[in-house]
Design a protein around this motif. Structure first.
Motif, mmCIF file in Angstrom:
data_model
loop_
_atom_site.group_PDB
_atom_site.id
_atom_site.type_symbol
_atom_site.label_atom_id
_atom_site.label_comp_id
_atom_site.label_asym_id
_atom_site.label_seq_id
_atom_site.Cartn_x
_atom_site.Cartn_y
_atom_site.Cartn_z
ATOM 1 N N PHE A 389 0.808 -1.219 0.000
ATOM 2 C CA PHE A 389 0.000 0.000 0.000
ATOM 3 C C PHE A 389 0.845 1.273 0.000
ATOM 4 C CE2 PHE A 389 -2.361 -3.389 2.159
ATOM 5 C CZ PHE A 389 -3.421 -3.515 1.280
ATOM 6 N N ALA A 390 2.148 1.134 -0.243
ATOM 7 C CA ALA A 390 3.008 2.314 -0.323
ATOM 8 C C ALA A 390 2.841 2.975 -1.690
ATOM 9 C CB ALA A 390 4.458 1.908 -0.116
ATOM 10 N N THR A 391 2.856 4.309 -1.717
ATOM 11 C CA THR A 391 2.697 5.041 -2.975
ATOM 12 C C THR A 391 3.617 6.252 -2.997
ATOM 13 O OG1 THR A 391 0.901 6.339 -2.021
ATOM 14 C CG2 THR A 391 0.283 4.352 -3.245
ATOM 15 N N ASN A 392 3.696 6.885 -4.168
ATOM 16 C CA ASN A 392 4.414 8.156 -4.332
ATOM 17 C C ASN A 392 5.847 8.090 -3.808
ATOM 18 O OD1 ASN A 392 2.045 9.330 -5.375
ATOM 19 N ND2 ASN A 392 1.319 9.789 -3.294
ATOM 20 N N GLN A 393 6.590 7.097 -4.263
ATOM 21 C CA GLN A 393 7.943 6.915 -3.759
ATOM 22 C C GLN A 393 8.907 8.016 -4.185
ATOM 23 O OE1 GLN A 393 9.041 3.856 -1.682
ATOM 24 N NE2 GLN A 393 6.997 4.664 -1.307
ATOM 25 N N ASP A 394 8.596 8.721 -5.271
ATOM 26 C CA ASP A 394 9.510 9.768 -5.718
ATOM 27 C C ASP A 394 9.355 11.056 -4.921
ATOM 28 O OD1 ASP A 394 7.022 10.300 -6.709
ATOM 29 O OD2 ASP A 394 7.730 11.060 -8.645
ATOM 30 N N SER A 395 8.411 11.088 -3.980
ATOM 31 C CA SER A 395 8.256 12.283 -3.149
ATOM 32 C C SER A 395 8.039 11.960 -1.677
ATOM 33 C CB SER A 395 7.076 13.129 -3.653
ATOM 34 O OG SER A 395 5.865 12.377 -3.593
ATOM 35 N N ASP A 396 7.932 10.679 -1.343
ATOM 36 C CA ASP A 396 7.702 10.286 0.047
ATOM 37 C C ASP A 396 8.921 10.645 0.891
ATOM 38 O OD1 ASP A 396 6.906 9.169 2.402
ATOM 39 O OD2 ASP A 396 6.469 7.184 1.586
ATOM 40 N N SER A 397 8.701 11.301 2.004
ATOM 41 C CA SER A 397 9.807 11.739 2.864
ATOM 42 C C SER A 397 10.226 10.685 3.879
ATOM 43 C CB SER A 397 9.411 13.022 3.616
ATOM 44 O OG SER A 397 9.221 14.088 2.713
ATOM 45 N N PHE A 398 9.615 9.483 3.820
ATOM 46 C CA PHE A 398 9.899 8.499 4.855
ATOM 47 C C PHE A 398 10.098 7.104 4.276
ATOM 48 C CE2 PHE A 398 7.169 11.771 6.744
ATOM 49 C CZ PHE A 398 8.032 12.261 7.715
ATOM 50 N N LEU A 399 10.908 6.324 4.980
ATOM 51 C CA LEU A 399 11.064 4.892 4.758
ATOM 52 C C LEU A 399 10.522 4.184 5.990
ATOM 53 C CD1 LEU A 399 14.745 4.952 3.458
ATOM 54 C CD2 LEU A 399 12.685 4.694 2.055
ATOM 55 N N ARG A 400 9.963 2.995 5.808
ATOM 56 C CA ARG A 400 9.347 2.291 6.935
ATOM 57 C C ARG A 400 9.788 0.836 6.933
ATOM 58 N NH1 ARG A 400 6.413 5.869 4.212
ATOM 59 N NH2 ARG A 400 5.143 7.424 5.309
ATOM 60 N N VAL A 401 9.987 0.306 8.124
ATOM 61 C CA VAL A 401 10.468 -1.070 8.257
ATOM 62 C C VAL A 401 9.691 -1.762 9.365
ATOM 63 C CG1 VAL A 401 12.444 -2.549 8.793
ATOM 64 C CG2 VAL A 401 12.787 -0.447 7.476
ATOM 65 N N TRP A 402 9.141 -2.934 9.047
ATOM 66 C CA TRP A 402 8.615 -3.835 10.069
ATOM 67 C C TRP A 402 8.571 -5.231 9.477
ATOM 68 C CZ3 TRP A 402 5.009 -0.280 7.895
ATOM 69 C CH2 TRP A 402 3.960 -0.839 7.164
ATOM 70 N N GLY A 403 8.071 -6.191 10.218
ATOM 71 C CA GLY A 403 8.037 -7.563 9.725
ATOM 72 C C GLY A 403 6.796 -8.289 10.184
ATOM 73 N N THR A 404 6.820 -9.589 10.015
ATOM 74 C CA THR A 404 5.695 -10.421 10.432
ATOM 75 C C THR A 404 5.975 -11.137 11.741
ATOM 76 O OG1 THR A 404 6.554 -12.312 9.208
ATOM 77 C CG2 THR A 404 5.067 -10.826 8.031
ATOM 78 N N GLY A 405 7.181 -10.989 12.240
ATOM 79 C CA GLY A 405 7.586 -11.744 13.420
ATOM 80 C C GLY A 405 8.356 -12.988 13.057
ATOM 81 N N ALA A 406 8.381 -13.323 11.771
ATOM 82 C CA ALA A 406 9.114 -14.491 11.288
ATOM 83 C C ALA A 406 10.319 -14.023 10.481
ATOM 84 C CB ALA A 406 8.211 -15.360 10.421
ATOM 85 N N GLU A 416 3.421 -9.315 4.141
ATOM 86 C CA GLU A 416 3.205 -8.311 5.178
ATOM 87 C C GLU A 416 4.498 -7.658 5.644
ATOM 88 O OE1 GLU A 416 0.406 -6.999 6.503
ATOM 89 O OE2 GLU A 416 -0.578 -8.052 4.862
ATOM 90 N N ASP A 417 5.639 -8.109 5.126
ATOM 91 C CA ASP A 417 6.904 -7.477 5.503
ATOM 92 C C ASP A 417 7.026 -6.119 4.827
ATOM 93 O OD1 ASP A 417 8.507 -9.546 7.058
ATOM 94 O OD2 ASP A 417 7.878 -10.699 5.298
ATOM 95 N N SER A 418 7.456 -5.134 5.589
ATOM 96 C CA SER A 418 7.731 -3.810 5.039
ATOM 97 C C SER A 418 9.241 -3.629 4.995
ATOM 98 C CB SER A 418 7.100 -2.716 5.903
ATOM 99 O OG SER A 418 7.502 -1.442 5.461
ATOM 100 N N VAL A 419 9.774 -3.539 3.793
ATOM 101 C CA VAL A 419 11.215 -3.474 3.575
ATOM 102 C C VAL A 419 11.540 -2.161 2.880
ATOM 103 C CG1 VAL A 419 13.140 -4.524 2.323
ATOM 104 C CG2 VAL A 419 11.440 -5.973 3.452
ATOM 105 N N PHE A 528 16.865 -2.725 4.245
ATOM 106 C CA PHE A 528 16.718 -2.629 5.697
ATOM 107 C C PHE A 528 15.474 -3.410 6.096
ATOM 108 C CE2 PHE A 528 19.147 0.871 4.144
ATOM 109 C CZ PHE A 528 20.211 0.919 5.024
ATOM 110 N N THR A 529 15.668 -4.373 7.001
ATOM 111 C CA THR A 529 14.612 -5.306 7.355
ATOM 112 C C THR A 529 14.531 -5.473 8.865
ATOM 113 O OG1 THR A 529 16.045 -7.266 7.325
ATOM 114 C CG2 THR A 529 15.089 -6.580 5.220
ATOM 115 N N SER A 530 13.410 -5.998 9.324
ATOM 116 C CA SER A 530 13.245 -6.340 10.734
ATOM 117 C C SER A 530 12.102 -7.334 10.862
ATOM 118 C CB SER A 530 12.944 -5.102 11.575
ATOM 119 O OG SER A 530 12.735 -5.460 12.935
ATOM 120 N N THR A 531 12.148 -8.117 11.927
ATOM 121 C CA THR A 531 11.036 -9.032 12.204
ATOM 122 C C THR A 531 10.008 -8.400 13.130
ATOM 123 O OG1 THR A 531 12.238 -10.020 14.053
ATOM 124 C CG2 THR A 531 12.485 -11.075 11.895
ATOM 125 N N ALA A 532 10.156 -7.107 13.458
ATOM 126 C CA ALA A 532 9.217 -6.445 14.367
ATOM 127 C C ALA A 532 7.806 -6.492 13.796
ATOM 128 C CB ALA A 532 9.640 -4.998 14.593
#
Length: 564
Positions: A389-406, A416-419, A528-532
Motif C-alpha cells: 500500500f506504499a505510494t508516491n515513492q519519488d516524493s515520500d519523505s519516509f522509509l518504513r520497516v517492520w516484519g511479520t515476526g518471522a 506483510e513485511d515492510s522493507v 533494511f529489514t526487521s522481524t518487528a
C-alpha cells in the motif's frame, strides 16, 4: 606505612558492589565476578597487537593483570599513574600508584574502607583520594536493585591527601556528605569535586587545601565527574538532564536514599569559573568519564549509547561544539575512563580486553596518533519503501520497516513485511585498507517505543540488487530486488537531535562483500529489514526513517567509508 602491592589470592568482583564515583556501577552489570586477582608473577606490562579499527591507538600496552582496575590518571609530568583497584587482601577498593611502565605498584590508601577517585597533585608530592575508612573500615554494603539499576552516592566519603614523602594522611574535606570525583588543575590553582553537601549532586571548585569553595553548577540532577583541561581553562563533566516532573521527583526520592539512576548521561563543558556552561552531546545513553584533549577542541569519553542493549561501552571523540563524533575503540564489552597525557601523545584507559577471566578490567596505555585517513561520503540517489500500500515513492519523505515476526522469506505480492531499499551512487574508494564503512539512517522522533523495540527486534542491513529507481517504483519491484539472505550488520544508535529524532548506524564489517557492492557500476544498494511485527508494536511503533526526499539534508540516508 605505604606497602608494596602484591596479589595472589582469589578476588571478588568489586564491580558487583561498586556503584559510585564516577561510573563503576555501569560495569557491575556487564559481567560475572572474576575468580582471581593479579598473579604473583604478573609482568609490569605487556604489549598487545593493535585492533584493525582502532587506528588512533598504537603500542597498546597492558599495565595491570587480574582483579578489577580502573580510573587510572596521569601525573602532570606523565611519569606516574594513580588508579583504584579491588584485590582480595582488602575489604574494598583501594588506591595504588605505579610508574608509567607499570612497575613499582604501591598502596597509597589505608587498606581499609572503600576508596575512589584518586589524583596526583601537580608536583606529584601528594595523592588525593576519597575514602570511607574513618567511618567504615569494611566494605560498602551491596545495593538492593529492586528499584532498577542504581548507583550508591555514599555520604561516608571524605577527601584526603597522602604525602608520598612523609606518609602523612591529611583530611581535606569532610562534610557528612558525598565528596568525591576530584581532579586538579595542572598549575595547582584549584581543584574540582562533586558533592551532595547542599542537598543535590553538584560540582564545586576550591583551593587544594579545601578552602575558598565555590559551587559551579546549580541544576536539579546529577552534575558530576568533572575533569579540568590541561590548560586549566575548561571543565568537562557529565550531567543527567532531567526534563519532566516525574524524572525530577524520582531523582529526588532516590537521592534522599543516597542513590541515583544513571541511565541517561550526556557530556557538558564549562569555563573554569562555571560560566559559559554548554551541552556537547545528545546521545540517549550513559556517557561518562570525559576528558579534554590538550588542544582544547576535542573531548574523549566512554558511552554505551550505540548499543541497543546498553552493555557495550566504547570510547568516542567529539568536538567541543558537538560535531565530529567518531568511535575510537571497538573491542567487546567495556572501554572507559580515558585520559590523555599533557602532550596528547598517550592515552590511558580501563578495558575488559585481553582479560584472563570474564569481566576482568585492567589498565592500558597506548600511543595516540592522528593517522592519514580518507573519509568518503555519499548521499542516496534513490530509496523505496516496499509494501503493497506504499505510494508516491519519488516524493515520500519516509522509509518504513517492520516484519511479520518471522524470518524474512522470499517476496510475495501479498506479503506483510515492510522493507526499505536505499541506493547510493557509484563511489570511488582510494587505495588502502577500508577500516570503517557504515550506512546512517535517521529515525523520526519515536512515538511508540522504537528505542526499546530495537533490543527485541533488531533492524538489519542486507545487500540487494542495485539499479532500482524510485521514479519507476512499483511493489512488484520486490520480485527482482528483494533483500538477500546475508545480513551485513545490525543497527546501533547514533546521535540524538534536539527534535528527538535519532541516527541509527549500520556498520558493515564484511569488507569483502562491501568491495563487491562498491564495484557495481550502478552503485551500492542496501535493504533494511526487521522481524518487528506491526501487530505487536502498533502503527506508531514501526520503524520510520527519513528518506532522501526529506527537506532537511542532514537527516537523509548517507554512506560513510574510512580508508587508511
Amino acid at each position: 606505612m605505604i606497602v608494596a602491592f602484591l596479589v595472589a589470592a582469589p578476588a571478588l568482583n568489586p564491580l558487583a558492589v561498586a556503584q559510585d564515583c564516577p561510573t563503576h556501577g555501569l560495569l557491575a552489570s556487564l559481567a560475572p565476578a572474576p575468580k582471581h586477582g593479579a598473579p604473583q608473577n604478573a609482568p609490569a606490562s605487556q604489549k598487545h597487537p593493535n585492533h584493525p579499527q582502532e587506528f588512533h591507538l598504537t603500542n597498546v600496552t597492558q599495565l595491570t593483570f587480574g582483579g578489577q582496575n580502573a580510573e587510572a590518571y596521569w601525573s602532570v609530568d606523565g611519569t606516574q599513574i594513580t588508579y583504584q583497584t579491588r584485590q582480595p587482601e582488602y575489604p574494598d577498593e583501594q588506591i595504588i600508584t605505579m610508574n608509567a611502565d607499570g612497575s613499582k605498584k604501591t598502596l597509597v590508601s589505608t587498606g581499609e574502607g572503600r576508596c575512589t577517585c584518586s589524583y596526583f597533585s601537580p608536583d606529584a608530592k601528594h595523592v588525593y583520594f576519597s575514602s570511607t575508612h574513618e567511618v567504615n573500615k569494611g566494605a560498602q554494603a551491596p545495593l538492593d536493585m529492586s528499584q532498577g539499576y542504581l548507583w550508591k552516592v555514599n555520604p561516608q566519603f571524605s577527601l584526603y591527601r597522602r604525602n608520598l614523602a612523609t606518609n602523612a594522611l591529611e583530611p581535606i574535606l569532610k562534610r557528612n556528605a558525598y565528596i568525591a570525583e576530584t581532579t586538579i588543575a595542572a598549575d595547582g590553582s584549584y581543584m574540582t569535586w562533586t558533592s551532595t553537601m547542599d542537598g543535590d549532586l553538584e560540582i564545586y571548585r576550591s583551593n587544594l587545601d579545601g578552602t575558598n569553595i565555590k559551587r559551579l553548577t546549580n541544576n536539579v540532577g546529577y552534575d558530576g565527574g568533572p575533569f579540568i583541561s590541561w590548560d586549566g581553562k575548561q571543565i568537562v563533566y557529565r550531567r543527567d538532564d532531567l526534563r519532566t516532573d516525574t524524572e525530577i521527583n524520582d531523582y529526588k526520592r532516590l537521592l534522599a536514599e543516597n542513590l541515583v539512576r544513571p541511565g541517561r548521561l550526556d557530556i557538558w563543558v564549562m569555563d573554569a569559573d562555571g560560566g559559559n556552561n554548554r551541552r556537547v552531546t545528545r546521545l540517549g545513553g550513559a556517557s561518562f568519564a570525559p576528558f579534554l584533549h590538550p588542544d582544547g577542541r576535542q573531548i574523549i569519553f566512554s558511552s554505551n549509547f550505540h548499543d541497543p542493549k546498553g552493555r557495550e561501552f566504547d570510547l568516542f571523540v567529539v568536538n567541543t561544539d558537538g560535531t565530529g563524533l567518531r568511535q575510537i575503540t571497538f573491542t567487546p564489552e567495556f572501554d572507559g575512563f580515558p585520559m590523555f597525557n599533557r602532550e596528547g601523545t598517550k592515552l590511558i584507559f580501563g578495558s575488559n580486553r585481553f582479560g584472563k577471566e570474564q569481566g576482568e578490567t585492567n589498565i592500558f596505555v597506548a600511543d595516540w596518533v592522528e593517522p592519514d585517513v580518507t573519509r568518503v561520503k555519499a548521499e542516496a540517489t534513490d530509496d523505496v519503501w516496499l509494501y503493497p500500500f506504499a505510494t508516491n515513492q519519488d516524493s515520500d519523505s519516509f522509509l518504513r520497516v517492520w516484519g511479520t515476526g518471522a524470518d524474512l522469506a522470499t517476496f510475495t505480492e501479498d506479503g506483510e513485511d515492510s522493507v526499505s531499499l536505499v541506493r547510493f551512487p557509484a563511489v570511488t574508494v582510494p587505495a588502502g585498507d577500508i577500516v570503517s564503512a557504515r550506512v546512517v539512517l535517521t529515525h523520526v522522533n519515536p512515538e511508540g517505543g522504537q528505542r526499546a523495540n530495537v533490543r527485541k527486534y533488531p533492524i538489519e542491513i542486507r545487500s540487494v540488487k542495485s539499479g532500482f529507481s524510485e521514479k519507476s517504483w512499483a511493489h512488484a519491484l520486490g520480485a527482482t530486488h528483494w533483500p538477500g539472505p546475508r545480513v551485513l550488520g545490525s543497527a546501533q544508535f547514533g546521535e540524538t537531535r534536539e527534535d528527538g529524532s535519532f541516527e541509527m548506524v549500520f556498520e558493515i564489517a564484511q569488507v569483502d562483500k562491501l568491495r563487491e557492492l562498491l564495484s557495481d557500476p550502478l552503485g551500492p544498494a542496501f535493504a533494511f529489514t526487521s522481524t518487528a511485527p506491526a501487530s505487536e508494536v502498533g502503527r506508531t511503533g514501526v520503524y520510520k526513517f527519513f528518506s532522501r526526499n526529506a527537506p532537511d539534508a542532514a537527516v537523509r540516508p548517507r554512506l560513510e567509508i574510512t580508508v587508511r
